[in-house]
Design an enzyme around this catalytic site. Structure first.
Site, PDB file in Angstrom:
ATOM      1  N   ASN A 158     -31.388   9.101  39.283  1.00 33.34           N
ATOM      2  CA  ASN A 158     -32.230   9.599  40.389  1.00 33.34           C
ATOM      3  C   ASN A 158     -31.463  10.289  41.510  1.00 33.34           C
ATOM      4  O   ASN A 158     -32.006  11.164  42.174  1.00 33.34           O
ATOM      5  CB  ASN A 158     -33.164   8.502  40.921  1.00 33.34           C
ATOM      6  CG  ASN A 158     -32.445   7.262  41.371  1.00 33.34           C
ATOM      7  OD1 ASN A 158     -31.249   7.098  41.141  1.00 33.34           O
ATOM      8  ND2 ASN A 158     -33.168   6.366  42.010  1.00 33.34           N
ATOM      9  N   GLU A 257     -26.140  -2.653  42.371  1.00 35.06           N
ATOM     10  CA  GLU A 257     -27.184  -2.024  43.195  1.00 35.06           C
ATOM     11  C   GLU A 257     -28.397  -1.880  42.285  1.00 35.06           C
ATOM     12  O   GLU A 257     -28.438  -0.978  41.445  1.00 35.06           O
ATOM     13  CB  GLU A 257     -26.728  -0.646  43.691  1.00 35.06           C
ATOM     14  CG  GLU A 257     -25.517  -0.677  44.597  1.00 35.06           C
ATOM     15  CD  GLU A 257     -25.820  -1.196  46.003  1.00 35.06           C
ATOM     16  OE1 GLU A 257     -27.005  -1.390  46.334  1.00 35.06           O
ATOM     17  OE2 GLU A 257     -24.863  -1.416  46.752  1.00 35.06           O
ATOM     18  N   CYS A 291     -34.740   3.857  44.788  1.00 31.54           N
ATOM     19  CA  CYS A 291     -34.766   2.387  44.814  1.00 31.54           C
ATOM     20  C   CYS A 291     -35.245   1.880  46.164  1.00 31.54           C
ATOM     21  O   CYS A 291     -35.757   0.773  46.254  1.00 31.54           O
ATOM     22  CB  CYS A 291     -33.373   1.851  44.517  1.00 31.54           C
ATOM     23  SG  CYS A 291     -32.127   2.604  45.568  1.00 31.54           S
ATOM     24  N   GLU A 465     -22.394  -0.850  49.225  1.00 22.14           N
ATOM     25  CA  GLU A 465     -21.715   0.436  49.065  1.00 22.14           C
ATOM     26  C   GLU A 465     -21.768   1.169  50.397  1.00 22.14           C
ATOM     27  O   GLU A 465     -22.773   1.097  51.106  1.00 22.14           O
ATOM     28  CB  GLU A 465     -22.382   1.261  47.959  1.00 22.14           C
ATOM     29  CG  GLU A 465     -22.178   0.605  46.601  1.00 22.14           C
ATOM     30  CD  GLU A 465     -22.532   1.478  45.406  1.00 22.14           C
ATOM     31  OE1 GLU A 465     -21.761   1.512  44.446  1.00 22.14           O
ATOM     32  OE2 GLU A 465     -23.603   2.121  45.442  1.00 22.14           O
TER      33      GLU A 465
HETATM   34  P1  NAD Z   1     -31.348   1.965  34.028  1.00 26.04           P
HETATM   35  O1  NAD Z   1     -30.925   0.582  34.349  1.00 26.04           O
HETATM   36  O2  NAD Z   1     -32.200   2.200  32.869  1.00 26.04           O
HETATM   37  O3  NAD Z   1     -30.078   2.879  33.827  1.00 26.04           O
HETATM   38  C1  NAD Z   1     -29.018   2.895  34.751  1.00 26.04           C
HETATM   39  C2  NAD Z   1     -27.739   3.165  34.006  1.00 26.04           C
HETATM   40  O4  NAD Z   1     -27.497   2.086  33.118  1.00 26.04           O
HETATM   41  C3  NAD Z   1     -27.767   4.435  33.165  1.00 26.04           C
HETATM   42  O5  NAD Z   1     -26.508   5.049  33.221  1.00 26.04           O
HETATM   43  C4  NAD Z   1     -28.028   3.897  31.767  1.00 26.04           C
HETATM   44  O6  NAD Z   1     -27.518   4.710  30.762  1.00 26.04           O
HETATM   45  C5  NAD Z   1     -27.268   2.588  31.815  1.00 26.04           C
HETATM   46  N1  NAD Z   1     -27.718   1.616  30.816  1.00 26.04           N
HETATM   47  C6  NAD Z   1     -28.939   1.510  30.254  1.00 26.04           C
HETATM   48  N2  NAD Z   1     -28.941   0.513  29.356  1.00 26.04           N
HETATM   49  C7  NAD Z   1     -27.704  -0.031  29.365  1.00 26.04           C
HETATM   50  C8  NAD Z   1     -27.083  -1.096  28.661  1.00 26.04           C
HETATM   51  N3  NAD Z   1     -27.751  -1.807  27.759  1.00 26.04           N
HETATM   52  N4  NAD Z   1     -25.807  -1.387  28.921  1.00 26.04           N
HETATM   53  C9  NAD Z   1     -25.131  -0.678  29.841  1.00 26.04           C
HETATM   54  N5  NAD Z   1     -25.641   0.346  30.534  1.00 26.04           N
HETATM   55  C10 NAD Z   1     -26.928   0.662  30.308  1.00 26.04           C
HETATM   56  O7  NAD Z   1     -31.984   2.532  35.374  1.00 26.04           O
HETATM   57  P2  NAD Z   1     -32.505   4.013  35.626  1.00 26.04           P
HETATM   58  O8  NAD Z   1     -33.856   4.146  35.033  1.00 26.04           O
HETATM   59  O9  NAD Z   1     -31.473   5.032  35.298  1.00 26.04           O
HETATM   60  O10 NAD Z   1     -32.595   4.021  37.217  1.00 26.04           O
HETATM   61  C11 NAD Z   1     -33.680   3.516  37.901  1.00 26.04           C
HETATM   62  C12 NAD Z   1     -33.375   2.144  38.432  1.00 26.04           C
HETATM   63  O11 NAD Z   1     -32.209   2.187  39.243  1.00 26.04           O
HETATM   64  C13 NAD Z   1     -34.468   1.643  39.337  1.00 26.04           C
HETATM   65  O12 NAD Z   1     -34.712   0.292  39.082  1.00 26.04           O
HETATM   66  C14 NAD Z   1     -33.873   1.832  40.730  1.00 26.04           C
HETATM   67  O13 NAD Z   1     -34.422   0.992  41.698  1.00 26.04           O
HETATM   68  C15 NAD Z   1     -32.441   1.549  40.479  1.00 26.04           C
HETATM   69  N6  NAD Z   1     -31.619   2.146  41.529  1.00 26.04           N
HETATM   70  C16 NAD Z   1     -31.026   1.315  42.407  1.00 26.04           C
HETATM   71  C17 NAD Z   1     -30.268   1.841  43.432  1.00 26.04           C
HETATM   72  C18 NAD Z   1     -29.613   0.932  44.414  1.00 26.04           C
HETATM   73  O14 NAD Z   1     -28.724   1.402  45.118  1.00 26.04           O
HETATM   74  N7  NAD Z   1     -29.970  -0.332  44.503  1.00 26.04           N
HETATM   75  C19 NAD Z   1     -30.093   3.219  43.543  1.00 26.04           C
HETATM   76  C20 NAD Z   1     -30.733   4.050  42.603  1.00 26.04           C
HETATM   77  C21 NAD Z   1     -31.477   3.485  41.596  1.00 26.04           C
END
Ligand code: NAD
Length: 485
Positions: A158, A257, A291, A465
């Site tokens: 995102n 995060e 997020c 962060e």
């Molecule tokens: P996601 O967890 O699906 O993916 C995040 C990352 O993890 C990607 O690079 C993905 O390839 C990787 N990933 C997926 N499955 C994995 C596995 N089994 N093992 C290791 N890595 C894996 O999340 P998303 O859909 O990309 O992002 C949206 C989510 O991120 C939302 O829940 C949002 O709230 C959160 N987010 C949090 C913050 C924060 O700072 N707290 C910031 C941005 C997004």
């Protein structure tokens, strides 16, 4: 569709030990523009063997990198900050093409993302320690900070630039080497970033990048390798939990995060102009795919109807379309799955009695678009009250008392951001103190800044962060004890 020139110029291989290399298997995957559903680029698709080669490179240069002068590390970040800033238009065009956000927002993210490098270039030379004498006067203690070692970085789609710079900045400043896996939906911005860091003088092997369509395979190769000493993850809570379990086996340091479900409280003493402005920022930034997006908007009964109507008016004025087009305020969602989820959440809320003030549907044609939507009188039983909407949908729920608002705000396992609008100073502090979140936006819809500690509590994460806290996530404390002469 015209592919932006900056995308065509990118090297889309893996980046290992300072070299651009194809995946060992030769596999590639397509990156799709969410506004047109057309293929934008073809990227090397790494697997576990590539991941191990990347970690080998990071491990090989860790000691040498840790020994570089802090000023040198800071100046690499500073040069990278300048280069990113100079190339704002190019990077923004890549980001809009792969992620969908309007160009103006992409430029905003370039400025925000670059700022982490400037901030941590300044932190690199301020890694401090301590010195103390034991209470019995017999021993002197020196407290030092050292880089934690090779780090695993995993980021979401995102904020394709800022989520990377927020981790790479402090890791470089601290003297850590890295293996980095960007999100598979948006790998291109990270590739542009890697090129810039190499140009800024980051030595070979310090940052290694493996894109993949099988994140479990690549990241597990790192998480099960005892040479990796830390994981910094931004993404969903379920994946974060899985990484925490893997980290336990090697007792790795972790920064998480994770997901949010931000409450947005508007009291009847609030300045409604300020509250509406805050709601637009906290809800509509990034099409709601943040997020820290306001997920549950609780408005005191006396002003709830007026608030919903005025918010709907603002939302109606937004132009939906390809983010690369001038004047567009709302781009597409990231993929079909995300669009399906938003459609389902709105339909569920409407079935449970919500009133659609504006939107509630999607425009005709290609692209994963959803119209800006305001739902009022949403039932607390609706799925969107307990799920991150991640779309341009504002769900407004009335409340009566301050106690009720606090209880509603905290009735979630998440605790990332929360927002509060009031002109009563006592209430401002009372409610801020009571909100179970890592960050409170008090009469503002924007909380993040590279100089401030960003992060959540409860199931929204561990660690921070940015701020002065950000670099500590990449440093270990070492004690040296010596008899007092
Ligand atoms: P996601 O967890 O699906 O993916 C995040 C990352 O993890 C990607 O690079 C993905 O390839 C990787 N990933 C997926 N499955 C994995 C596995 N089994 N093992 C290791 N890595 C894996 O999340 P998303 O859909 O990309 O992002 C949206 C989510 O991120 C939302 O829940 C949002 O709230 C959160 N987010 C949090 C913050 C924060 O700072 N707290 C910031 C941005 C997004």
């Amino acid at each position: 569709m015209t592919t932006p020139a900056a995308v065509s110029k990118l090297n889309t291989n893996l980046f290992i030990d300072g070299q651009w290399v194809p995946a060992r298997s030769g596999a590639t995957f397509d990156v799709v523009n969410p506004a047109t559903e057309e293929v934008l680029a073809v990227v090397a698709d790494g697997a576990a063997a590539d991941a191990t080669a990347a970690l080998d490179a990071a491990v090989a240069v860790q000691a040498e990198w840790a020994a570089t002068a802090p000023r040198e590390r800071g100046e690499i970040l500073r040069r990278a900050f300048e280069l990113i800033t100079e190339r704002t238009d190019e990077i923004a065009s890549i980001m809009t093409a792969e992620m969908g956000k309007p160009l103006a927002e992409a430029k905003g993210e370039v400025a925000y993302g670059a700022e982490f490098f400037r901030w941590f270039s300044e932190e690199a030379v301020r890694i401090s320690g301590d010195q103390l004498l034991a209470p019995d006067g017999k021993t002197r203690y020196f407290v030092q900070r050292q880089p934690v070692g090779p780090c695993v970085l995993v980021t979401p789609w995102n904020f394709p630039l800022a989520m990377g710079t927020r981790k790479i900045g402090p890791a470089v400043a601290a003297g850590c080497t890295m293996v980095f896996k960007p999100a598979e939906l948006t790998p291109l911005t990270s590739l542009a970033l890697v090129e810039i860091l190499a140009e800024a003088g980051l030595p070979d092997g310090v940052l290694n990048v493996v894109n993949t369509t099988d994140p479990g395979d690549v990241v597990t190769a790192w998480m099960t390798d005892p040479r990796a000493r830390k994981v910094s993850f931004t993404g969903s809570t379920p994946v974060g939990k899985q990484l925490l379990k893997q980290a336990a086996d090697n007792v790795m340091r972790t920064s998480m995060e994770l997901g949010g479900n931000a409450p947005f409280l508007v009291f009847d003493d609030a300045d409604l102009d300020v509250a509406i402005g805050g709601a637009m920022a906290a809800k509509m930034r990034n099409m709601g795919e943040a997020c820290v997006a306001a997920n549950r908007i609780y408005v005191q009964s006396g002003v709830a109807e007026e608030f919903s109507n005025r918010l709907a008016e603002k939302m109606r004025a937004l132009t939906v379309g390809d983010g690369a087009t001038e004047g567009v305020g709302v781009g597409p969602l990231i993929e079909q799955k995300a669009l399906d989820k938003v459609v389902q959440l709105v339909d569920d809320a409407v079935e449970r009695g919500a009133e659609v003030k504006v939107g509630g549907d999607r425009p005709e044609g290609d692209g994963f678009f959803y119209n800006p939507t305001v739902l009022s009188n949403v039932s607390s039983e609706s799925d969107l009250m307990s799920t991150e909407i991640f779309g341009p949908v504002a769900a407004v729920v009335p409340f009566d008392t301050e106690e009720e608002a606090i209880a509603l705000a905290n009735a979630t396992p998440f605790g990332l951001a929360g927002y509060l609008f009031t002109t009563d100073l006592n209430r401002a502090f009372r409610v801020s103190d009571a909100m179970e979140v890592g960050m409170v936006g008090l009469n503002t819809g924007i909380v993040s800044n590279p100089a401030a500690p960003f992060g959540g509590i409860k199931q929204s994460g561990l660690g921070r962060e940015g701020g002065s806290e950000g670099i500590d996530e990449f440093l270990e404390v070492k004690l040296i004890a010596m008899p007092q002469p």
